[in-house]
Write a protein that holds these residues in place. Structure first.
Motif, PDB file in Angstrom:
ATOM      1  N   ALA A 429       0.833  -1.205   0.000  1.00 33.41           N
ATOM      2  CA  ALA A 429       0.000   0.000   0.000  1.00 33.41           C
ATOM      3  C   ALA A 429       0.866   1.254   0.000  1.00 33.41           C
ATOM      4  N   ARG A 430       1.967   1.221   0.765  1.00 34.97           N
ATOM      5  CA  ARG A 430       2.862   2.381   0.811  1.00 34.97           C
ATOM      6  C   ARG A 430       3.469   2.660  -0.559  1.00 34.97           C
ATOM      7  N   ASP A 431       3.874   1.613  -1.269  1.00 34.80           N
ATOM      8  CA  ASP A 431       4.445   1.803  -2.605  1.00 34.80           C
ATOM      9  C   ASP A 431       3.435   2.442  -3.551  1.00 34.80           C
ATOM     10  N   GLU A 432       2.216   1.946  -3.519  1.00 34.95           N
ATOM     11  CA  GLU A 432       1.197   2.489  -4.421  1.00 34.95           C
ATOM     12  C   GLU A 432       0.868   3.932  -4.091  1.00 34.95           C
ATOM     13  N   PHE A 433       0.758   4.260  -2.815  1.00 40.62           N
ATOM     14  CA  PHE A 433       0.407   5.625  -2.437  1.00 40.62           C
ATOM     15  C   PHE A 433       1.537   6.605  -2.751  1.00 40.62           C
ATOM     16  N   HIS A 434       2.790   6.175  -2.612  1.00 40.50           N
ATOM     17  CA  HIS A 434       3.909   7.055  -2.971  1.00 40.50           C
ATOM     18  C   HIS A 434       3.928   7.325  -4.470  1.00 40.50           C
ATOM     19  N   LEU A 435       3.743   6.294  -5.264  1.00 43.74           N
ATOM     20  CA  LEU A 435       3.724   6.481  -6.712  1.00 43.74           C
ATOM     21  C   LEU A 435       2.548   7.340  -7.154  1.00 43.74           C
ATOM     22  N   ALA A 436       1.393   7.134  -6.551  1.00 41.53           N
ATOM     23  CA  ALA A 436       0.221   7.922  -6.923  1.00 41.53           C
ATOM     24  C   ALA A 436       0.404   9.385  -6.557  1.00 41.53           C
ATOM     25  N   ALA A 437       0.945   9.670  -5.363  1.00 40.13           N
ATOM     26  CA  ALA A 437       1.169  11.063  -4.952  1.00 40.13           C
ATOM     27  C   ALA A 437       2.208  11.727  -5.849  1.00 40.13           C
ATOM     28  N   ALA A 438       3.256  10.981  -6.224  1.00 39.62           N
ATOM     29  CA  ALA A 438       4.250  11.539  -7.137  1.00 39.62           C
ATOM     30  C   ALA A 438       3.619  11.856  -8.490  1.00 39.62           C
ATOM     31  N   ALA A 439       2.761  10.970  -8.986  1.00 39.98           N
ATOM     32  CA  ALA A 439       2.089  11.208 -10.267  1.00 39.98           C
ATOM     33  C   ALA A 439       1.195  12.449 -10.193  1.00 39.98           C
TER      34      ALA A 439
END
Length: 458
Positions: A429-439
């Protein structure tokens, strides 16, 4: 007259330049200006072996992940297909026309391995924040914080009643991560209340029914944004519970101050962040004005006097009731030493029973009790400050600007299509949320800074 059927005529030589076939206004062309991966190789070098065959370029994998999250491509298999076919995707990833696209399994191996060990995705997100600061999109005066639940990749119909029923002997990655965060204030120790059900495939996901419909397993993504341009300053993953959201808010504020040196003057949030302890932390420890509604349950439904009907005397540390009688913590001296703060952080003020017996207002004050008791938090000063701020025009503006974080969550779920997680466990979940926030930060810069425009004034 009708023309002849078009026939493909193979040429012996072709002159094709990929740069000429990517439109000037394409989203990825605008985003490419802000993707700075120069330090990527040095950051990952300790996690690669010095011998063996050369690996796939890590910058290529990161750029493909950016394409997937920016364009809302959730499946990595489909992402590989789209990069293979789409000229703009190939241009952004630096593949050219003949460059081979990595297999989809490469993403999983790198994400669960060196990317996660090196905290690379967190570093990439912070890169986008630094870009936003350098371009003048961050004001640094007003912040807003909120959380949103995202469904986990777990079937609600397959549950176990307690952690004792988990298959520990054959524990997979998500189960091991669950046991590793049992003492984390953002997960296992956020509340002493045990969840009603636990998913055997992702036990860290919380059984949640906040949407009012059928309950489901979920995680929370927490955003701390700057109110000037709605730039995401920090993101934190927690279990889907209110106490964990407050913990995430503190972590994000502290991390933003340590990493970027930005100290906001005010923080806008909803009532979930209006507890006495959190308001005191913001006011006394961080010096931040809380533009937050106070979480208060002192209202009464039986028509009797509420706590706000009693006047507090700061000088003598007592309350005065509507009938003019005093409410004190102690009516006589006690020889034993009293603790500085009660265990529940609530001070108790009581009136005299003799005064209440002859008072004409007793039916509207304490009809079922011999005397009246009023509770006061040891953090009441911070609560009073929040109440005073709520009467100002600045508070009205903050409440209106706080909706920007809600719009980011709507964008996250509807445009980026992250309404359900693909990866399991807290780390997934942390990986997905970091990538989404960066996007989202990259899309923000592409929208607000046109090509060739100078940086905004800081």
């Amino acid at each position: 007259m009708m023309g002849d059927r078009t026939k493909i005529q193979e040429a012996l030589f072709y002159e094709f330049r990929l740069e000429d076939h990517v439109p000037a206004g394409h989203l990825l062309r605008s985003i490419d200006r802000f993707v700075d991966l120069d330090g990527l190789r040095e950051h990952l070098r300790p996690f690669y072996s010095g011998t063996g065959r050369p690996s796939i370029d890590p910058e290529l994998i990161i750029r493909m992940l950016i394409v997937g999250y920016v364009m809302g491509i959730r499946s990595e298999r489909r992402l590989c297909e789209e990069v293979h076919l789409n000229l703009a995707y190939r241009w952004f990833c630096g593949l050219g026309l003949n460059g081979p696209v990595p297999d989809h399994s490469t993403f999983s191996k790198n994400r669960h391995g060196r990317f996660r060990e090196s905290d690379l995705l967190r570093q990439m997100f912070e890169m986008t924040v630094r870009q936003c600061i350098a371009k003048g999109l961050v004001g640094g005066e007003g912040f807003a914080v909120d959380a949103s639940t995202i469904k986990a990749d777990a079937n609600r119909q397959r549950s176990v009643p307690s952690p004792d029923k988990l298959p520990i002997e054959a524990a997979h990655r998500a189960v091991r991560e669950y046991f590793s965060v049992l003492d984390d204030a953002a997960f296992g120790s956020a509340t002493p209340v045990q969840p009603k059900y636990i998913s055997p495939v992702d036990p860290a996901a919380r059984w949640n029914a906040a949407s009012g419909g059928l309950a489901y397993y979920a995680y929370c993504t927490n955003y701390l944004i700057d109110l000037k341009s709605a730039v995401i300053m920090d993101v934190e993953t927690t279990t889907a519970i209110r106490q964990a959201e407050v913990t995430a808010q503190r972590r994000m504020i502290e991390r933003t101050q340590e990493t970027f040196g930005i100290w906001p003057e005010r923080l806008a949030a909803d009532t979930a962040y209006g507890s006495a302890e959190n308001l005191a932390w913001l006011v006394h420890e961080r010096g931040i004005e809380p533009h937050i509604p106070v979480f208060d349950k002192s209202a009464r439904q039986d028509g009797t006097f509420e706590r706000r009907d009693f006047t507090y005397d700061h000088v003598h540390d007592l309350y005065v009731c509507p009938g003019g009688q005093q409410l004190k913590q102690q009516w006589r001296k006690i020889n034993s030493d009293q603790p500085n703060a009660p265990p529940d952080n609530l001070l108790r003020y009581r009136s005299s029973k003799l005064a209440c017996d002859v008072c004409t207002l007793k039916p509207k004050c304490c009809p079922n009790q011999p005397n009246r008791k009023v509770l006061r938090s040891i953090h009441e000063g911070a609560r009073d400050m929040a109440r005073d701020i709520a009467l100002t025009d600045a508070y009205i503006i903050s409440r209106r600007e706080r909706k920007k974080v809600e719009m980011l969550f709507a964008h996250l779920k509807r445009i980026l299509k992250i309404d359900r997680l693909r990866l399991r466990g807290p780390n997934g979940a942390r990986d997905e949320f970091h990538l989404a926030a960066a996007a989202q930060n990259l899309r923000k810069m592409a929208k607000l800074i046109p090509p060739g425009a100078p940086a905004l004034s800081t």
